[in-house]
Motif scaffolding. Structure first.
Motif, short mmCIF file in Angstrom:
data_model
loop_
_atom_site.label_atom_id
_atom_site.label_comp_id
_atom_site.label_asym_id
_atom_site.label_seq_id
_atom_site.Cartn_x
_atom_site.Cartn_y
_atom_site.Cartn_z
N PRO A 187 -16.81 2.85 1.42
CA PRO A 187 -16.23 1.97 2.46
C PRO A 187 -17.20 1.57 3.55
O PRO A 187 -18.13 2.29 3.89
N ASN A 231 -12.17 7.91 1.22
CA ASN A 231 -13.55 7.46 1.42
C ASN A 231 -14.16 6.83 0.16
O ASN A 231 -15.37 6.91 -0.06
N ARG A 232 -13.33 6.14 -0.63
CA ARG A 232 -13.81 5.50 -1.85
C ARG A 232 -14.11 4.02 -1.68
O ARG A 232 -15.01 3.49 -2.31
N TYR A 274 0.86 -1.19 0.00
CA TYR A 274 0.00 0.00 0.00
C TYR A 274 0.89 1.23 0.00
O TYR A 274 1.73 1.40 0.89
N SER A 321 -17.58 -0.41 -1.59
CA SER A 321 -17.55 0.94 -2.13
C SER A 321 -18.97 1.50 -2.08
O SER A 321 -19.88 0.87 -2.62
N ILE A 323 -7.82 -2.24 4.63
CA ILE A 323 -7.80 -0.87 4.11
C ILE A 323 -9.10 -0.20 4.54
O ILE A 323 -10.19 -0.70 4.23
N LYS A 360 -14.73 -6.47 -0.21
CA LYS A 360 -14.38 -5.10 -0.57
C LYS A 360 -15.66 -4.31 -0.72
O LYS A 360 -16.63 -4.81 -1.30
N SER A 370 -13.16 0.19 1.00
CA SER A 370 -12.47 -0.48 2.10
C SER A 370 -12.33 -1.96 1.74
O SER A 370 -13.07 -2.48 0.91
N CYS A 371 -11.33 -2.61 2.37
CA CYS A 371 -11.05 -4.02 2.10
C CYS A 371 -10.87 -4.73 3.43
O CYS A 371 -10.16 -4.26 4.31
N GLU A 401 -8.23 5.83 4.38
CA GLU A 401 -6.98 5.65 3.64
C GLU A 401 -7.18 5.74 2.12
O GLU A 401 -6.21 5.75 1.38
N THR A 402 -8.44 5.77 1.67
CA THR A 402 -8.73 5.79 0.23
C THR A 402 -9.53 7.01 -0.19
O THR A 402 -10.19 6.98 -1.23
#
Length: 127
Positions: A125, A48-49, A14, A123, A41, A121, A51-52, A45-46
């Protein structure tokens, strides 16, 4: 099931850094017994697009029927076996299976005799 725990032996790359997945804590699911999550994730960390998360369901336990309001979800089965129910239809879960769950759709996952492990995953998140 293979006795190795892929989620504890794996790594994540990452932003040019390598992280040992074994160093990330398993969290008991707040509502479902025998279901554990590793938040790999997080949304912060993205931007707000997405999470994983790594999901582990103990043998014969179930991530019961639920809906993620406004969130698309993708599962990638890594090990074990079980069944996936989306609305009223049931599918087998085994390594190599990938499933997409549109937002606001009821679904559940039940582990078989050897448990079940998969990536989830989201989206936007989950967290």
């Amino acid at each position: 099931m293979d006795n190795r725990n892929f989620f504890d032996e794996g790594r994540m790359i990452y932003m040019g850094k390598v992280y040992d997945l074994g160093s990330i804590e398993w969290n008991q699911h707040p509502s479902f017994k025998g279901v554990f999550l590793k938040h790999i994730i997080k949304g912060m960390e993205t931007g707000n697009r997405m999470s994983c998360h790594l999901v582990k369901i103990e043998p014969l336990c179930e991530l019961g029927s639920h809906i993620h309001e406004g969130k698309m979800e993708l599962h990638e089965v890594i090990s074990g076996s079980g069944s996936f129910t989306i609305e009223e239809e049931i599918f087998d879960y085994s390594p190599g299976v990938v499933s997409y769950i549109p937002d606001d759709i009821k679904h559940s996952i039940k582990a078989g005799n050897d448990g079940l492990q998969f990536f989830a995953k989201f989206s936007p998140p989950l967290i």
